[in-house]
Design a protein around this motif. Structure first.
Motif, mmCIF file in Angstrom:
data_model
loop_
_atom_site.group_PDB
_atom_site.id
_atom_site.type_symbol
_atom_site.label_atom_id
_atom_site.label_comp_id
_atom_site.label_asym_id
_atom_site.label_seq_id
_atom_site.Cartn_x
_atom_site.Cartn_y
_atom_site.Cartn_z
ATOM 1 N N PHE A 32 0.836 -1.195 0.000
ATOM 2 C CA PHE A 32 0.000 0.000 0.000
ATOM 3 C C PHE A 32 0.874 1.249 0.000
ATOM 4 C CE2 PHE A 32 -2.913 -3.165 1.712
ATOM 5 C CZ PHE A 32 -4.103 -2.844 1.075
ATOM 6 N N GLY A 33 0.514 2.188 -0.835
ATOM 7 C CA GLY A 33 1.217 3.459 -0.913
ATOM 8 C C GLY A 33 0.376 4.457 -1.664
ATOM 9 N N ARG A 34 1.055 5.304 -2.443
ATOM 10 C CA ARG A 34 0.338 6.271 -3.274
ATOM 11 C C ARG A 34 1.057 6.439 -4.599
ATOM 12 N NH1 ARG A 34 -3.791 8.875 -0.939
ATOM 13 N NH2 ARG A 34 -3.808 9.164 1.312
ATOM 14 N N VAL A 35 0.274 6.619 -5.644
ATOM 15 C CA VAL A 35 0.810 6.915 -6.961
ATOM 16 C C VAL A 35 0.422 8.320 -7.387
ATOM 17 C CG1 VAL A 35 0.819 6.191 -9.390
ATOM 18 C CG2 VAL A 35 0.759 4.477 -7.586
ATOM 19 N N ASP A 36 -0.679 8.825 -6.835
ATOM 20 C CA ASP A 36 -1.156 10.151 -7.238
ATOM 21 C C ASP A 36 -0.337 11.250 -6.557
ATOM 22 O OD1 ASP A 36 -1.965 9.827 -4.682
ATOM 23 O OD2 ASP A 36 -4.102 10.099 -5.054
ATOM 24 N N ASP A 37 -0.685 12.495 -6.864
ATOM 25 C CA ASP A 37 0.048 13.634 -6.309
ATOM 26 C C ASP A 37 -0.252 13.796 -4.827
ATOM 27 O OD1 ASP A 37 1.046 14.157 -8.817
ATOM 28 O OD2 ASP A 37 -0.605 15.514 -9.345
ATOM 29 N N GLY A 38 0.681 14.501 -4.142
ATOM 30 C CA GLY A 38 0.456 14.792 -2.734
ATOM 31 C C GLY A 38 1.743 14.705 -1.946
ATOM 32 N N ASP A 39 1.750 15.297 -0.771
ATOM 33 C CA ASP A 39 2.892 15.239 0.124
ATOM 34 C C ASP A 39 2.711 14.039 1.034
ATOM 35 O OD1 ASP A 39 5.087 15.657 1.632
ATOM 36 O OD2 ASP A 39 4.307 17.395 2.726
ATOM 37 N N TRP A 40 3.224 12.912 0.613
ATOM 38 C CA TRP A 40 3.005 11.678 1.362
ATOM 39 C C TRP A 40 4.321 10.948 1.612
ATOM 40 C CZ3 TRP A 40 4.584 8.279 -2.416
ATOM 41 C CH2 TRP A 40 4.379 8.668 -3.748
ATOM 42 N N SER A 41 5.431 11.689 1.672
ATOM 43 C CA SER A 41 6.735 11.060 1.853
ATOM 44 C C SER A 41 6.879 10.387 3.210
ATOM 45 C CB SER A 41 7.842 12.108 1.677
ATOM 46 O OG SER A 41 7.673 13.174 2.609
ATOM 47 N N ASN A 42 6.186 10.872 4.223
ATOM 48 C CA ASN A 42 6.293 10.304 5.563
ATOM 49 C C ASN A 42 5.014 9.594 5.998
ATOM 50 O OD1 ASN A 42 8.944 11.324 5.977
ATOM 51 N ND2 ASN A 42 8.073 13.349 6.425
ATOM 52 N N GLU A 43 4.190 9.270 5.062
ATOM 53 C CA GLU A 43 2.914 8.651 5.402
ATOM 54 C C GLU A 43 3.094 7.165 5.680
ATOM 55 O OE1 GLU A 43 -1.682 8.703 3.800
ATOM 56 O OE2 GLU A 43 -0.049 9.191 2.447
ATOM 57 N N LYS A 44 2.484 6.709 6.760
ATOM 58 C CA LYS A 44 2.553 5.307 7.137
ATOM 59 C C LYS A 44 1.818 4.439 6.118
ATOM 60 C CE LYS A 44 1.136 2.189 10.870
ATOM 61 N NZ LYS A 44 0.443 2.100 12.187
ATOM 62 N N ALA A 45 2.374 3.248 5.863
ATOM 63 C CA ALA A 45 1.767 2.346 4.878
ATOM 64 C C ALA A 45 1.803 0.915 5.409
ATOM 65 C CB ALA A 45 2.498 2.454 3.541
ATOM 66 N N TYR A 46 1.417 -0.044 4.545
ATOM 67 C CA TYR A 46 1.298 -1.437 4.979
ATOM 68 C C TYR A 46 1.754 -2.384 3.863
ATOM 69 C CZ TYR A 46 -2.042 0.806 8.172
ATOM 70 O OH TYR A 46 -2.647 1.635 9.057
ATOM 71 N N VAL A 47 2.173 -3.577 4.317
ATOM 72 C CA VAL A 47 2.287 -4.746 3.445
ATOM 73 C C VAL A 47 1.361 -5.800 4.032
ATOM 74 C CG1 VAL A 47 3.775 -6.620 2.651
ATOM 75 C CG2 VAL A 47 4.641 -4.274 2.674
ATOM 76 N N CYS A 48 0.437 -6.317 3.223
ATOM 77 C CA CYS A 48 -0.552 -7.287 3.706
ATOM 78 C C CYS A 48 -0.517 -8.551 2.851
ATOM 79 C CB CYS A 48 -1.963 -6.686 3.673
ATOM 80 S SG CYS A 48 -2.164 -5.229 4.720
ATOM 81 N N THR A 49 -0.817 -9.681 3.489
ATOM 82 C CA THR A 49 -0.887 -10.948 2.757
ATOM 83 C C THR A 49 -2.152 -11.698 3.151
ATOM 84 O OG1 THR A 49 0.324 -12.273 4.408
ATOM 85 C CG2 THR A 49 1.639 -11.105 2.750
ATOM 86 N N TRP A 50 -2.710 -12.413 2.187
ATOM 87 C CA TRP A 50 -3.841 -13.317 2.401
ATOM 88 C C TRP A 50 -3.476 -14.696 1.876
ATOM 89 C CZ3 TRP A 50 -4.637 -8.220 1.209
ATOM 90 C CH2 TRP A 50 -5.590 -7.506 1.936
ATOM 91 N N ASN A 51 -3.803 -15.732 2.637
ATOM 92 C CA ASN A 51 -3.644 -17.112 2.177
ATOM 93 C C ASN A 51 -4.982 -17.581 1.623
ATOM 94 O OD1 ASN A 51 -3.286 -19.877 1.818
ATOM 95 N ND2 ASN A 51 -2.004 -20.108 3.625
ATOM 96 N N LEU A 52 -5.053 -17.734 0.309
ATOM 97 C CA LEU A 52 -6.333 -18.082 -0.335
ATOM 98 C C LEU A 52 -6.735 -19.521 -0.068
ATOM 99 C CD1 LEU A 52 -6.000 -16.268 -3.776
ATOM 100 C CD2 LEU A 52 -6.771 -15.376 -1.573
ATOM 101 N N ASP A 53 -5.799 -20.349 0.415
ATOM 102 C CA ASP A 53 -6.141 -21.735 0.739
ATOM 103 C C ASP A 53 -6.689 -21.866 2.159
ATOM 104 O OD1 ASP A 53 -5.335 -22.551 -1.739
ATOM 105 O OD2 ASP A 53 -3.340 -23.198 -1.107
ATOM 106 N N ARG A 54 -6.679 -20.789 2.918
ATOM 107 C CA ARG A 54 -7.206 -20.844 4.281
ATOM 108 C C ARG A 54 -8.721 -21.064 4.237
ATOM 109 N NH1 ARG A 54 -5.003 -19.213 9.010
ATOM 110 N NH2 ARG A 54 -3.280 -18.230 7.893
#
Length: 501
Positions: free
Chosen positions: A145-167
């Protein structure tokens, strides 16, 4: 004078003996009565029974039997012999079923959305899915998760998420693993053989490797902030085979014009720079229209494609619209001034293709032909190239908006998919006479862009698509889009041999 006299006896009890006698007392106690019972049982009568099959009578056809005993069979064989031999000779010369593979499974004739994955916190904060990646087992999908559009988001908190589809109890709105990241995640890539290890590139220029199998600190290694680290956002990370057998190192590339190779030091939790490349305009071979390209000295890298056929070759897409063929074995020293790096930066560019009309967002090699690749960007076109000539073989209109990602099908030599700025995934089949998409898959994002997509490496009928609204759609593709047709490889070879106008 004396007489006998009988006197009464007088006894005196001994007080001493009585005082020393022990006082004795009797006491009795009894437990509650214990109740007992007796019971008897007896099994019922048991009956035995048995059965036996009849002796099998062998019935075999003896080839030594005289065929004259069957006059009707003999006449039939005489009549059919010439016809059968003629058809067998005809079939032996036919190529109608070349490349055909029998599929005994039920064919899926439609494209359907299996899951729509979301992280509520990321959506509430307006974060976008910038990258998706399948792990090596094909069961886990990861997204950054992040941003591609314009904006001042250099210090914005983000995430890496995973899902196990076999669960079994998969919750589409609750990831199995949530990794907090201090700055936006720009790209993500799972390890080729370790299913819990994933590398990510951040907006800050750092490269981080996480191991989701750890119980506490998930960071396996990271570059940190040093003279070797990228100073600009990292737009691409990939795992590259190392010098030793079974070893993999990390390739990272960013808008600062650097392509860097990192060795993972798990003991020190560090990524150590092993080699690096710098792309500058002065060292790019000028091929036709490429000589007219204007821009800064440094060539900002937006995407990298590794050749599955040649481990020394990789492609680079740039902010200025250039697509460059590069070599890891280049010994040419880069013209960029040294800036404290621990290694000497080299110039990897070997060949330059005709520039596009804007930044190149994605490039991808064909897994079925060593010379073919496809590139997309802000011009809304998908350009089919061969590495042997500068001009594209074919350019297809994908969208009236930007095209952010492109991937070749892992099972269909003539099919590729592209993610557009209109929230659509366009599937193209080069075997069709029409240049229009073979399928259009709406991501239901209310017109917001689709930024990335990846085919599942194991379950090749699945495709993950990341969107600007913070959702990841898992699509099950139809048999028409996943099953290879007859002569498809030959048609791709014929296309690769064409000469651009």
């Amino acid at each position: 004078m004396f007489t006998d006299e009988t006197l009464d006896l007088i006894g005196a009890e001994s007080t001493w003996r009585k005082s020393h006698q022990q006082t004795q007392e009797s006491r009795r106690c009894q437990t509650l009565p214990v109740h007992t019972a007796e019971a008897e049982t007896q099994a019922k009568d048991v009956f035995d029974s048995s059965t036996q099959t009849q002796e099998q009578i062998s019935q075999t056809l003896s080839l030594d039997r005289d065929i004259s005993d069957c006059p009707g069979l003999l006449d039939f064989l005489h009549r059919a012999e010439d016809i059968v031999i003629k058809e067998l000779v005809k079939n032996s010369k036919s190529h109608a079923f070349d490349g055909f593979q029998v599929n005994w499974e039920d064919q899926n004739k439609s494209v359907s959305c299996m899951y729509r994955l979301q992280h509520v916190d990321a959506q509430e904060r307006g974060l976008q899915v910038t990258s998706v990646s399948w792990n090596c087992t094909g069961s886990v999908i990861g997204c950054g998760f992040g941003r591609v559009d314009d904006g001042d988001w250099s210090n914005e908190k983000a995430y890496v998420c995973t899902w196990n589809l076999d669960r079994q109890n998969l919750n589409p709105k609750r990831p199995d693993v949530i990794i907090d990241v201090t700055t936006p995640v720009m790209c993500l890539c799972f390890h080729p053989v370790r299913p819990s290890v994933v590398a990510g590139g951040l907006y800050s220029g750092e490269v981080v490797v996480w191991d989701s199998s750890r119980s506490q600190d998930l960071i396996l290694a990271q570059t940190g902030m040093s003279a070797d680290t990228h100073r600009e956002p990292v737009f691409q990370v990939s795992w590259v085979p190392g010098a030793r057998r079974g070893e993999f190192i990390i390739l990272s590339a960013g808008s600062g014009g650097r392509v860097l190779l990192w060795t993972v030091d798990g003991a020190e939790a560090k990524l150590i720079l092993s080699s690096g490349y710098a792309l500058v305009q002065q060292q790019v071979p000028q091929c036709g229209a490429a000589s007219k390209t204007r821009g800064s000295t440094t060539i900002g890298v937006t995407s990298v494609a590794l050749s599955p056929w040649d481990q020394d070759t990789f492609l680079v897409g740039s902010e200025g619209g250039l697509v460059l063929k590069c070599s890891f074995s280049s010994e040419t020293v880069s013209a960029v001034p040294p800036d404290g790096e621990s290694v000497t930066l080299r110039a990897p560019v070997q060949f330059s293709f005709s520039p596009l009309g804007g930044p190149v967002h994605s490039v991808h090699f064909s897994p079925f032909h060593r010379n073919l690749f496809v590139s997309v960007g802000t011009d809304g076109l998908a350009h089919l190239h061969t590495v042997l000539q500068p001009r594209p073989l074919l350019s297809l209109r994908v969208s009236d908006s930007y095209v952010f990602g492109v991937r070749w099908s892992p099972t269909r030599p003539l099919v590729f998919a592209a993610a557009t700025g209109q929230g659509l995934v366009q599937m193209f089949d080069l075997g069709r006479r029409s240049l229009r998409p073979a399928a259009t898959i709406d991501q239901n994002t209310s017109g917001q862009p689709t930024y990335c997509l990846e085919f599942n490496p194991k379950h090749t009928n699945l495709m993950a698509v990341g969107n600007a609204d913070g959702s990841v759609n898992i699509w099950q593709l139809s048999a028409e889009l996943t099953e290879q047709g007859a002569k498809e490889t030959a048609m791709l070879e014929q296309l690769a041999n064409e000469v651009a106008d």
